[in-house]
Design a protein around this motif. Structure first.
Motif, mmCIF file in Angstrom:
data_model
loop_
_atom_site.group_PDB
_atom_site.id
_atom_site.type_symbol
_atom_site.label_atom_id
_atom_site.label_comp_id
_atom_site.label_asym_id
_atom_site.label_seq_id
_atom_site.Cartn_x
_atom_site.Cartn_y
_atom_site.Cartn_z
ATOM 1 N N ARG A 10 -10.939 -3.011 -7.702
ATOM 2 C CA ARG A 10 -10.249 -3.143 -6.417
ATOM 3 C C ARG A 10 -11.294 -3.486 -5.371
ATOM 4 N NH1 ARG A 10 -8.975 3.286 -5.403
ATOM 5 N NH2 ARG A 10 -11.099 3.877 -5.917
ATOM 6 N N LYS A 26 -5.933 -5.478 -5.634
ATOM 7 C CA LYS A 26 -6.169 -5.078 -7.011
ATOM 8 C C LYS A 26 -6.631 -6.333 -7.743
ATOM 9 C CE LYS A 26 -4.029 -3.233 -11.154
ATOM 10 N NZ LYS A 26 -2.760 -2.852 -11.788
ATOM 11 N N GLN A 60 -1.705 -0.714 2.917
ATOM 12 C CA GLN A 60 -0.753 0.114 2.185
ATOM 13 C C GLN A 60 -0.448 1.379 2.988
ATOM 14 O OE1 GLN A 60 -3.541 0.102 -1.107
ATOM 15 N NE2 GLN A 60 -3.450 2.318 -1.192
ATOM 16 N N ASP A 61 0.764 1.860 2.876
ATOM 17 C CA ASP A 61 1.244 3.045 3.603
ATOM 18 C C ASP A 61 1.226 2.851 5.111
ATOM 19 O OD1 ASP A 61 1.570 4.390 1.132
ATOM 20 O OD2 ASP A 61 -0.529 5.013 1.160
ATOM 21 N N LYS A 116 1.366 -0.261 -4.936
ATOM 22 C CA LYS A 116 0.255 0.405 -4.264
ATOM 23 C C LYS A 116 -0.637 -0.575 -3.513
ATOM 24 C CE LYS A 116 -3.287 3.846 -5.025
ATOM 25 N NZ LYS A 116 -3.931 4.747 -5.956
#
Length: 140
Positions: A10, A26, A60-61, A116
């Motif tokens: 990653r 990724k 992400q998130d 993710k």
């Protein structure tokens, strides 16, 4: 390019032509094509050529950080996902910055809302340029 760069499984990458300064990707040698999380995809024309406007959410998130991107459509083609689903996707070309290195890559636009990582770097984009050390991450 004769010297290949070593990257981890990653990495933090950049897509400056799209206005994306940082996106955690990724590194996926199992995927042929690269892709980026894109929502609100709208097709339009510039001088008779297809373009797309889309919203990228590179972190992400974090649904609040949104970047509006525009890119010329290279092609539209069916892609089979890792779950076996076929999906018609837009392909674009943009410059990837990986540490001190940069080169053009082709990528598809798709929703990765449930994934993710907001970007996958596929093997076509890495071909003859990259060696992946799966024991490491964030080398760049």
């Amino acid at each position: 390019m004769t010297t290949k760069i070593t990257i981890g499984w990653r990495e933090w990458l950049s897509l400056p032509e799209l206005g994306i300064e940082r996106i955690k990707a990724k590194i996926d040698t199992g995927a042929r094509t690269s892709c980026i999380h894109a929502i609100n995809i709208e097709e339009y024309e510039v001088d008779g050529e297809k373009w797309v406007k889309f919203t990228a959410q590179p972190l992400q998130d974090d649904e609040q950080t949104k970047i509006t991107c525009n890119a010329k459509v290279k092609k539209i083609k069916n892609v089979t996902s890792s779950s076996g689903q076929k999906e018609l996707r837009y392909f674009i070309e943009t410059t990837l910055h990986a540490g001190k290195h940069s080169w053009p890559i082709e990528m598809t636009l798709t929703s990765r809302a449930t994934m993710k990582f907001r970007m996958l770097l596929g093997r076509t984009a890495m071909e003859n340029r990259v060696i992946v050390d799966t024991a490491l991450s964030h080398l760049l």
